[in-house]
Write an enzyme that holds these catalytic residues in place. Sequence first.
Site, PDB file in Angstrom:
ATOM      1  N   THR A  11       0.827  -1.212   0.000  1.00 29.83           N
ATOM      2  CA  THR A  11       0.000   0.000   0.000  1.00 29.83           C
ATOM      3  C   THR A  11       0.863   1.263   0.000  1.00 29.83           C
ATOM      4  OG1 THR A  11      -1.688  -1.198   1.221  1.00 29.83           O
ATOM      5  CG2 THR A  11      -1.845   1.192   1.253  1.00 29.83           C
ATOM      6  N   VAL A  12       1.810   1.344   0.927  1.00 29.59           N
ATOM      7  CA  VAL A  12       2.581   2.589   1.060  1.00 29.59           C
ATOM      8  C   VAL A  12       3.574   2.749  -0.093  1.00 29.59           C
ATOM      9  CG1 VAL A  12       4.073   3.970   2.558  1.00 29.59           C
ATOM     10  CG2 VAL A  12       2.316   2.509   3.578  1.00 29.59           C
ATOM     11  N   LYS A  99       6.987   1.790  11.699  1.00 28.89           N
ATOM     12  CA  LYS A  99       7.010   2.143  13.130  1.00 28.89           C
ATOM     13  C   LYS A  99       7.645   1.070  13.996  1.00 28.89           C
ATOM     14  CE  LYS A  99       3.104   0.840  11.338  1.00 28.89           C
ATOM     15  NZ  LYS A  99       1.924   1.177  10.592  1.00 28.89           N
ATOM     16  N   VAL A 126       4.378   7.681  12.278  1.00 29.39           N
ATOM     17  CA  VAL A 126       3.358   8.051  13.279  1.00 29.39           C
ATOM     18  C   VAL A 126       2.342   8.985  12.630  1.00 29.39           C
ATOM     19  CG1 VAL A 126       2.918   9.148  15.509  1.00 29.39           C
ATOM     20  CG2 VAL A 126       5.074   7.915  15.140  1.00 29.39           C
ATOM     21  N   GLY A 181      -7.072  -0.747   2.941  1.00 28.27           N
ATOM     22  CA  GLY A 181      -5.605  -0.636   3.022  1.00 28.27           C
ATOM     23  C   GLY A 181      -5.128   0.054   4.284  1.00 28.27           C
ATOM     24  N   ASP A 195       0.430  -1.687  17.320  1.00 27.01           N
ATOM     25  CA  ASP A 195       0.757  -0.630  16.363  1.00 27.01           C
ATOM     26  C   ASP A 195       0.736   0.735  17.060  1.00 27.01           C
ATOM     27  OD1 ASP A 195       0.965   0.252  13.384  1.00 27.01           O
ATOM     28  OD2 ASP A 195      -0.696   1.425  14.191  1.00 27.01           O
ATOM     29  N   LYS A 199       3.940   3.418  18.008  1.00 30.57           N
ATOM     30  CA  LYS A 199       3.891   4.850  17.695  1.00 30.57           C
ATOM     31  C   LYS A 199       4.068   5.690  18.954  1.00 30.57           C
ATOM     32  CE  LYS A 199       1.025   3.977  13.643  1.00 30.57           C
ATOM     33  NZ  LYS A 199      -0.341   3.763  13.192  1.00 30.57           N
ATOM     34  N   GLY A 297      -3.466   4.747   5.216  1.00 31.37           N
ATOM     35  CA  GLY A 297      -3.929   4.778   3.827  1.00 31.37           C
ATOM     36  C   GLY A 297      -2.780   5.138   2.897  1.00 31.37           C
TER      37      GLY A 297
HETATM   38  N1  HSE Z   1      -2.282  -0.056  10.410  1.00 31.24           N
HETATM   39  C1  HSE Z   1      -1.971   1.306  10.704  1.00 31.24           C
HETATM   40  C2  HSE Z   1      -3.220   2.007  11.197  1.00 31.24           C
HETATM   41  C3  HSE Z   1      -1.416   1.958   9.474  1.00 31.24           C
HETATM   42  O1  HSE Z   1      -4.317   1.433  11.049  1.00 31.24           O
HETATM   43  O2  HSE Z   1      -3.140   3.084  11.765  1.00 31.24           O
HETATM   44  C4  HSE Z   1      -0.790   3.291   9.703  1.00 31.24           C
HETATM   45  O3  HSE Z   1       0.324   3.221  10.533  1.00 31.24           O
END
Ligand code: HSE
Length: 397
Positions: A11-12, A99, A126, A181, A195, A199, A297
């Site tokens: 995605t990124v 991250k 982040v 995504g 996650d 961060k 996204g």
């Molecule tokens: N999976 C992460 C989120 C992606 O949903 O925030 C962005 O870091």
Amino acid sequence: MIQIAIMGFGTVGTGVAKVVAENARQIERKLGEPLQVKAILIRHFKDGPYRQLMTDDFKKIEEDGDIRVVVETIGGVEAAYAYTKRALAAGKHVVTANKQLVAEHGFELLSLARKKKVNYLFEASVGGGIPILHPLTQCMAANRIDEVYGILNGTSNYILTRMVRTGAFFSDALREAQAKGYAEADPTADVEGLDAGRKICILADLAFGRQVRPEDVPMEGIAKLSLRDVKIAQRAGYRIKLLGRAVRLPGGGRTAYVAPHFIPEENPMAGVEDVFNAIMVRGNATGDVMFYGRGAGELPTASACVADVMEALQSSPRREEIGWDEDSSGFEDPQDLETRYYFRIEGSLTDAAMAFGQVEVLSEDGETAFLTDPITGHDAVRQSHSLNVLACMRVLD
Ligand code: HSE
């Protein structure tokens, strides 16, 4: 012509190639030269306009003197860590949205970048497209940062919003977030709080100037959250949000944790919905400053990566203020922090009052939902010991 490479093309990575192509004119005007993707490192080649740039041989990037910046969007640690070290050692700037890698190995990678006189930048790690690490380290540089907290996981926030708005089931809302995504390759990292935890570690590292080790930070996600608590919160004028929180303590220590919170609906955090993230930074000179935007996204995250690419090329020789001390001492147990607590118990108001004294009742129908006065996490555990606790979370006041 300035040439870059992208490692990983999910995605990124795809978003980075799109932003470089679609915003070519604006980027060239700011850099003074065109920016071009020369190579894409990927294990399984994909058809499409970038097919001819794909390679599965990292050496082709490492040994190509024309490639000045490498954008790492592989994710995870193993391959990303190894390739990042080799790219930095080869004298290339590295930019990442990873991250986990920054939270776990950021200090070492920044040290290597410093030694090689290149930049290691990670604004996208982040808050996706929200500028937060730059403002924290540059615009607020004259402050002592006392607290940072925020909605740091777009997937969890998307799921919570769908549960509140449409009463959607957790699993359906998660599937939607994956399709858009937002979610990690393994979405447990999103819904179990890991996650957001990575961060908040990065934010705490930069805010307090000392390493916060992910293994020291308690991380609880929304996976066990019940729709019943979501509804009780809403009826009582609160919203449930997953927050990462890092606090400087009065004695000079610091702490951090991730957990779902009850947030009064008049707090701007309560109105942050869908994939949006928001981060509140409390400086001793600025007071509270809030940052808001799309936290996940393709294009928002890619926007932050490409801006870092441009900055890496323009910062001469490198961004010194991005960094922290390796010493992780002074990290204290977040259970020492005092807040009000929300409880839902199988039992009566009398049971609640016997355990906590005066409480504010939110609902009573066989089960009792209530808020306590401010207490530490230790007291919350100790005093609820004799109760049959169905749900428990902190209140953000
Ligand atoms: N999976 C992460 C989120 C992606 O949903 O925030 C962005 O870091």
